[in-house]
Scaffold this active site. Structure first.
Site, PDB file in Angstrom:
ATOM      1  N   LYS A   1       4.192 -11.643   3.416  1.00 24.44           N
ATOM      2  CA  LYS A   1       2.800 -11.847   3.003  1.00 24.44           C
ATOM      3  C   LYS A   1       2.719 -11.893   1.497  1.00 24.44           C
ATOM      4  O   LYS A   1       3.363 -11.101   0.814  1.00 24.44           O
ATOM      5  CB  LYS A   1       1.894 -10.725   3.532  1.00 24.44           C
TER       6      LYS A   1
ATOM      7  N   GLU B   1      -9.645  -9.730   2.857  1.00 23.72           N
ATOM      8  CA  GLU B   1      -9.956  -8.346   2.498  1.00 23.72           C
ATOM      9  C   GLU B   1     -11.232  -8.246   1.668  1.00 23.72           C
ATOM     10  O   GLU B   1     -11.382  -8.949   0.657  1.00 23.72           O
ATOM     11  CB  GLU B   1      -8.791  -7.721   1.715  1.00 23.72           C
TER      12      GLU B   1
ATOM     13  N   SER C   1       0.826  -1.208   0.000  1.00 21.30           N
ATOM     14  CA  SER C   1       0.000   0.000   0.000  1.00 21.30           C
ATOM     15  C   SER C   1       0.854   1.249   0.000  1.00 21.30           C
ATOM     16  O   SER C   1       0.353   2.354  -0.265  1.00 21.30           O
ATOM     17  CB  SER C   1      -0.942   0.003   1.216  1.00 21.30           C
TER      18      SER C   1
END
Length: 272
Positions: A118, A188, A52
């Site tokens: 991740k 998510e 992000s």
């Protein structure tokens, strides 16, 4: 709730014990040493150096331009000020296309100080990557649901797992990720009921971001929960600066609400 008061480094064993005991896990993103230190003071148990950073740090419209070297740089910045939080770093777009590349990328992030990496997706090739990494002593957090690195394939930022078939596939992929050796799973932008079902089916912790209140913990992008990201925030975001005089007070409020189960509320979730 003893981990909040301890300056001892939090390990994956601690997080698994918290999950087994029904204690919620708090996670936020961070990309620099100042915020890393603040999150540690506030008792955030897990810090994610997310790709992000492509959106909130670099100003891109997606996460795909982010490189392994950039994630490693920001991981180093976070780790320098970290006192006890568990550190997870994202493997960015096209950095784990095959097992050897995945190991090279993961090794760079681990050398930068990450405790775990991740990666997105739960297809056969992704679970093969997870297994390959875990067998070589790289702890892995999987990520299902809305996959920001696949936004161009998905056709935008849309809620995933809404149909019966899509929900069934995601449940199968979650089990496959766990079987392959993933020790955590981020979910998510999926229906809250699906988040609950997947969490119940696994022994590893699930971390929700728009996946309902029944996940084992919650994560938000730091800039989103502080209300400073441009544009309209996603439905699953709450602005914790509202009613608080400082960033530190806002982060402490986030931790309290995650730990107590107050956040996320029903207004932050999606129906099936």
């Amino acid at each position: 709730m003893g981990y909040l008061q301890s300056d001892k480094p939090i390990t994956i064993s601690n997080l698994l014990s918290m999950h087994a005991d029904g204690e919620k896990i708090s996670m936020l993103t961070a990309y620099d040493s100042t915020m890393s230190a603040l999150l540690n003071r506030c008792g955030v148990e897990t810090i994610l150096i997310g790709d992000s950073l492509g959106n909130v740090i670099q100003g891109h419209s997606s996460t795909t331009p982010v490189t392994v070297e950039q994630v490693a740089y920001h991981t180093e910045c976070v780790v320098r000020a970290n006192t006890h939080a568990f550190i997870i770093a994202d493997l960015p777009f096209a950095s784990y296309g095959d097992p050897v590349q995945a190991l090279d990328s993961a090794a760079e992030l681990m050398r930068a100080g990450a405790d775990m990496v991740k990666l997105e997706g739960g297809g056969d090739w992704q679970t093969d990557i997870i297994r390959y990494l875990v067998e070589r002593s790289v702890p892995v957090c999987a990520h299902l649901g809305l996959l920001p690195q696949s936004v161009h394939v998905l056709g935008g930022y849309k809620v995933q797992g809404k149909s019966k078939d899509a929900a069934s596939l995601m449940r199968e992929q979650a089990l496959a990720c766990e079987k392959a050796g993933a020790q955590m799973l981020v979910l998510e932008a999926i229906p809250s009921s699906l988040g609950a079902a997947i969490t119940k089916s696994l022994t590893i912790p699930t971390i929700g971001i728009g996946a309902g209140p029944d996940c084992s913990g919650q994560v938000l992008v730091l800039q989103d929960m502080l209300g400073i990201s441009p544009g309209k925030p996603p439905k699953f975001v709450k602005n914790f600066m509202d009613g608080h005089a400082s960033i530190e007070a806002a982060v402490k409020a986030y931790v309290r609400e995650v730990k107590s189960g107050k956040f996320p509320g029903t207004e932050h979730g999606f129906a099936g």
